[in-house]
Motif scaffolding. Structure first.
Motif, PDB file in Angstrom:
ATOM      1  N   SER A 235       0.780  -1.331  -0.052  1.00 12.03           N
ATOM      2  CA  SER A 235       0.361  -0.046   0.360  1.00 12.03           C
ATOM      3  C   SER A 235       0.841   1.451   0.229  1.00 12.03           C
ATOM      4  CB  SER A 235      -0.884   0.179   1.362  1.00 12.03           C
ATOM      5  OG  SER A 235      -1.471  -1.411   1.106  1.00 12.03           O
ATOM      6  N   PRO A 236       0.392   2.178  -1.268  1.00 10.75           N
ATOM      7  CA  PRO A 236       0.918   3.383  -0.971  1.00 10.75           C
ATOM      8  C   PRO A 236       1.536   4.593  -0.058  1.00 10.75           C
ATOM      9  CG  PRO A 236      -0.783   3.276  -2.077  1.00 10.75           C
ATOM     10  CD  PRO A 236      -0.527   2.048  -1.453  1.00 10.75           C
ATOM     11  N   LYS A 237       2.766   4.525   0.928  1.00  9.42           N
ATOM     12  CA  LYS A 237       3.139   5.288   1.802  1.00  9.42           C
ATOM     13  C   LYS A 237       2.876   4.149   3.589  1.00  9.42           C
ATOM     14  CE  LYS A 237       2.501  10.168   0.204  1.00  9.42           C
ATOM     15  NZ  LYS A 237       3.999   9.700  -0.188  1.00  9.42           N
ATOM     16  N   GLY A 238       2.693   3.016   3.049  1.00 10.93           N
ATOM     17  CA  GLY A 238       2.168   1.932   4.383  1.00 10.93           C
ATOM     18  C   GLY A 238       3.362   1.294   5.100  1.00 10.93           C
ATOM     19  N   THR A 239       3.609   0.155   6.108  1.00 11.59           N
ATOM     20  CA  THR A 239       4.362  -0.051   6.385  1.00 11.59           C
ATOM     21  C   THR A 239       5.179  -1.053   5.123  1.00 11.59           C
ATOM     22  OG1 THR A 239       3.221  -2.242   6.466  1.00 11.59           O
ATOM     23  CG2 THR A 239       3.262  -0.415   8.404  1.00 11.59           C
ATOM     24  N   THR A 240       4.395  -1.458   4.101  1.00  4.69           N
ATOM     25  CA  THR A 240       5.035  -2.902   3.846  1.00  4.69           C
ATOM     26  C   THR A 240       5.834  -1.564   2.100  1.00  4.69           C
ATOM     27  OG1 THR A 240       3.401  -4.330   3.443  1.00  4.69           O
ATOM     28  CG2 THR A 240       4.967  -4.425   2.311  1.00  4.69           C
TER      29      THR A 240
ATOM     30  N   ILE B 242       9.776  -2.503   1.859  1.00  6.52           N
ATOM     31  CA  ILE B 242       9.843  -2.605  -0.330  1.00  6.52           C
ATOM     32  C   ILE B 242      11.223  -1.558  -0.233  1.00  6.52           C
ATOM     33  CG2 ILE B 242       9.549  -2.814  -2.401  1.00  6.52           C
ATOM     34  CD1 ILE B 242       8.966  -5.009  -0.803  1.00  6.52           C
ATOM     35  N   LEU B 243      11.356  -0.084  -0.088  1.00  6.67           N
ATOM     36  CA  LEU B 243      11.984   1.333  -0.551  1.00  6.67           C
ATOM     37  C   LEU B 243      13.838   0.746   0.311  1.00  6.67           C
ATOM     38  CD1 LEU B 243      10.236   4.060   0.423  1.00  6.67           C
ATOM     39  CD2 LEU B 243      10.345   2.924  -2.429  1.00  6.67           C
ATOM     40  N   ALA B 244      13.218   0.286   1.365  1.00  7.05           N
ATOM     41  CA  ALA B 244      15.100  -0.037   2.306  1.00  7.05           C
ATOM     42  C   ALA B 244      15.841  -1.432   1.498  1.00  7.05           C
ATOM     43  CB  ALA B 244      14.011  -0.816   3.667  1.00  7.05           C
ATOM     44  N   PHE B 245      14.468  -2.338   0.993  1.00 11.99           N
ATOM     45  CA  PHE B 245      15.827  -3.409  -0.348  1.00 11.99           C
ATOM     46  C   PHE B 245      15.561  -2.889  -1.224  1.00 11.99           C
ATOM     47  CE2 PHE B 245      12.794  -6.333   1.985  1.00 11.99           C
ATOM     48  CZ  PHE B 245      14.169  -7.073   2.839  1.00 11.99           C
ATOM     49  N   GLN B 246      15.109  -1.574  -1.342  1.00  8.91           N
ATOM     50  CA  GLN B 246      15.698  -1.424  -2.591  1.00  8.91           C
ATOM     51  C   GLN B 246      16.766  -0.227  -2.902  1.00  8.91           C
ATOM     52  OE1 GLN B 246      11.606   0.838  -4.371  1.00  8.91           O
ATOM     53  NE2 GLN B 246      11.306  -1.403  -5.502  1.00  8.91           N
ATOM     54  N   HIS B 247      16.842   0.227  -2.074  1.00  9.02           N
ATOM     55  CA  HIS B 247      18.174   1.500  -1.471  1.00  9.02           C
ATOM     56  C   HIS B 247      19.106   0.694  -1.414  1.00  9.02           C
ATOM     57  CE1 HIS B 247      14.969   4.751  -0.270  1.00  9.02           C
ATOM     58  NE2 HIS B 247      15.095   4.644  -1.406  1.00  9.02           N
ATOM     59  N   GLY B 248      19.209  -0.447  -0.765  1.00  9.82           N
ATOM     60  CA  GLY B 248      20.228  -1.247  -0.660  1.00  9.82           C
ATOM     61  C   GLY B 248      21.149  -2.385  -1.713  1.00  9.82           C
ATOM     62  N   GLU B 249      19.803  -1.246  -3.064  1.00  6.35           N
ATOM     63  CA  GLU B 249      20.229  -3.056  -4.489  1.00  6.35           C
ATOM     64  C   GLU B 249      20.456  -3.698  -4.329  1.00  6.35           C
ATOM     65  OE1 GLU B 249      23.808  -1.187  -5.595  1.00  6.35           O
ATOM     66  OE2 GLU B 249      23.428   1.317  -5.952  1.00  6.35           O
ATOM     67  N   LEU B 250      18.783  -4.224  -3.703  1.00  8.46           N
ATOM     68  CA  LEU B 250      18.710  -5.728  -3.496  1.00  8.46           C
ATOM     69  C   LEU B 250      18.226  -6.695  -4.775  1.00  8.46           C
ATOM     70  CD1 LEU B 250      18.078  -7.726  -1.514  1.00  8.46           C
ATOM     71  CD2 LEU B 250      15.381  -8.216  -2.068  1.00  8.46           C
ATOM     72  N   ASP B 251      18.249  -6.054  -6.283  1.00  5.34           N
ATOM     73  CA  ASP B 251      18.232  -6.672  -7.687  1.00  5.34           C
ATOM     74  C   ASP B 251      19.743  -6.490  -7.882  1.00  5.34           C
ATOM     75  OD1 ASP B 251      15.510  -6.654  -7.604  1.00  5.34           O
ATOM     76  OD2 ASP B 251      15.065  -5.535  -9.129  1.00  5.34           O
ATOM     77  N   ALA B 252      20.597  -6.120  -7.751  1.00  5.85           N
ATOM     78  CA  ALA B 252      21.532  -6.406  -7.497  1.00  5.85           C
ATOM     79  C   ALA B 252      22.689  -7.125  -7.547  1.00  5.85           C
ATOM     80  CB  ALA B 252      23.223  -4.664  -8.314  1.00  5.85           C
ATOM     81  N   LEU B 253      22.068  -7.105  -5.877  1.00  8.46           N
ATOM     82  CA  LEU B 253      23.036  -8.323  -5.516  1.00  8.46           C
ATOM     83  C   LEU B 253      22.934  -9.683  -5.477  1.00  8.46           C
ATOM     84  CD1 LEU B 253      24.913  -8.484  -2.178  1.00  8.46           C
ATOM     85  CD2 LEU B 253      22.671  -8.087  -0.686  1.00  8.46           C
ATOM     86  N   VAL B 254      20.959  -9.487  -5.386  1.00  5.51           N
ATOM     87  CA  VAL B 254      20.990 -11.344  -6.508  1.00  5.51           C
ATOM     88  C   VAL B 254      21.588 -11.613  -7.036  1.00  5.51           C
ATOM     89  CG1 VAL B 254      18.840 -12.381  -6.530  1.00  5.51           C
ATOM     90  CG2 VAL B 254      19.121 -10.875  -4.343  1.00  5.51           C
ATOM     91  N   ALA B 255      21.779 -10.424  -8.218  1.00  5.50           N
ATOM     92  CA  ALA B 255      22.290 -11.063  -9.212  1.00  5.50           C
ATOM     93  C   ALA B 255      23.679 -11.309  -9.516  1.00  5.50           C
ATOM     94  CB  ALA B 255      22.244  -9.811 -10.592  1.00  5.50           C
TER      95      ALA B 255
END
Length: 270
Positions: free
Chosen positions: A232-237, A241-254
């Motif tokens: 949900s926008p501006k919700g807990t999830t 998710i933003l924390a994962f993305q700021h940590g570049e999760l996609d690049a880390l997994v790749a």
């Protein structure tokens, strides 16, 4: 169909358990192992036939499953080559040894063409595995069907167009249970640090993972849409998710999967 396992390790046990569960006769399965302890364990656990001689096991079988350590495979194949020749090549050989190429096995078996390579992963042990399979383009359809049938006894299968894709299957399926365990471990630690008792944290993480996987399996939507449905926008999830993305999760997994695939290529023989 008579099946001989050359080697009696954990993966061989998992496949045997799956075959028996699907109605295959234990007396049509033979396990060849060098130690009496392993042979006795196989008889006690599965009531299958056992032997200590690889050539005798190969002569017994319609299908030979190579379930030994990768570095032993070439030696075993050289030993089996005369038996294969004596039977006019009338035997299907399936290798579950990681990294050993199909052509290496075929050559060591005296240019035997009926060879298929398989890469099962750890959940095979509970009948929920994923096996990547590769067969040369000129393989008999009956051999492809047989290999698929056998490996479906312990989970699902995917067939690869090129053998080079096997390293990606290692990164995507073979190694990936450890990725998920690592992520679950990290979530559990975080929950405990936030104040949950360990038992509660473990239950919350496991049940949530099971629920998410069940939803994904039952849904027609892709992973991205499923994620957005929970966010949900501006919700807990969204904050997580933003924390994962700021940590570049996609690049880390790749990067992690590239590392696994590269190592699989390095370990490949032949």
């Amino acid at each position: 169909m008579r099946i001989a396992f050359i080697g009696g390790g954990n993966m061989a046990k998992a496949i045997i358990a799956g075959l028996l569960k699907h109605g295959h006769s234990s007396q049509h399965i033979l396990v060849c192992a060098p130690t009496q302890a392993t042979r006795s364990e196989m008889v006690e656990q599965f009531n299958v036939r056992v032997h200590q001689d690889n050539c005798t096991a190969a002569a017994f079988a319609d299908v030979i499953i190579l379930a030994v350590k990768p570095f032993i495979v070439p030696l075993v194949c050289e030993e089996l080559a005369p038996v294969i020749a004596q039977h006019d090549g009338d035997k299907l050989v399936i290798s579950i040894a990681a990294g050993v190429k199909q052509n290496t096995i075929s050559t060591k078996l005296g240019d035997h063409q009926r060879v298929i390579c398989a890469m099962p992963n750890l959940p095979t042990a509970i009948g929920k595995g994923l096996t990547g399979l590769y067969a040369p383009k000129l393989s008999q359809q009956a051999d492809v069907d047989t290999a698929d049938h056998l490996m479906r006894a312990v989970g699902d299968t995917v067939w690869l167009q090129e053998e080079s894709q096997m390293s990606t299957i290692v990164a995507t399926a073979g190694s990936s249970p450890a990725y998920f365990f690592l992520f679950l471990e990290a979530m559990e630690k975080a929950a405990i640090n936030q104040g949950l008792p360990q038992a509660t944290a473990t239950k919350a993480v496991l049940q949530s993972a099971m629920g998410a996987i069940a939803m994904a399996m039952d849904s027609q939507h892709d992973f991205a849409k499923l994620r957005r449905q929970v966010t949900s926008p501006k919700g807990t999830t969204e904050q997580a998710i933003l924390a994962f993305q700021h940590g570049e999760l996609d690049a880390l997994v790749a990067n992690a999967m590239d590392s696994a695939a590269d190592r699989a290529k390095e370990l490949s023989l032949g």
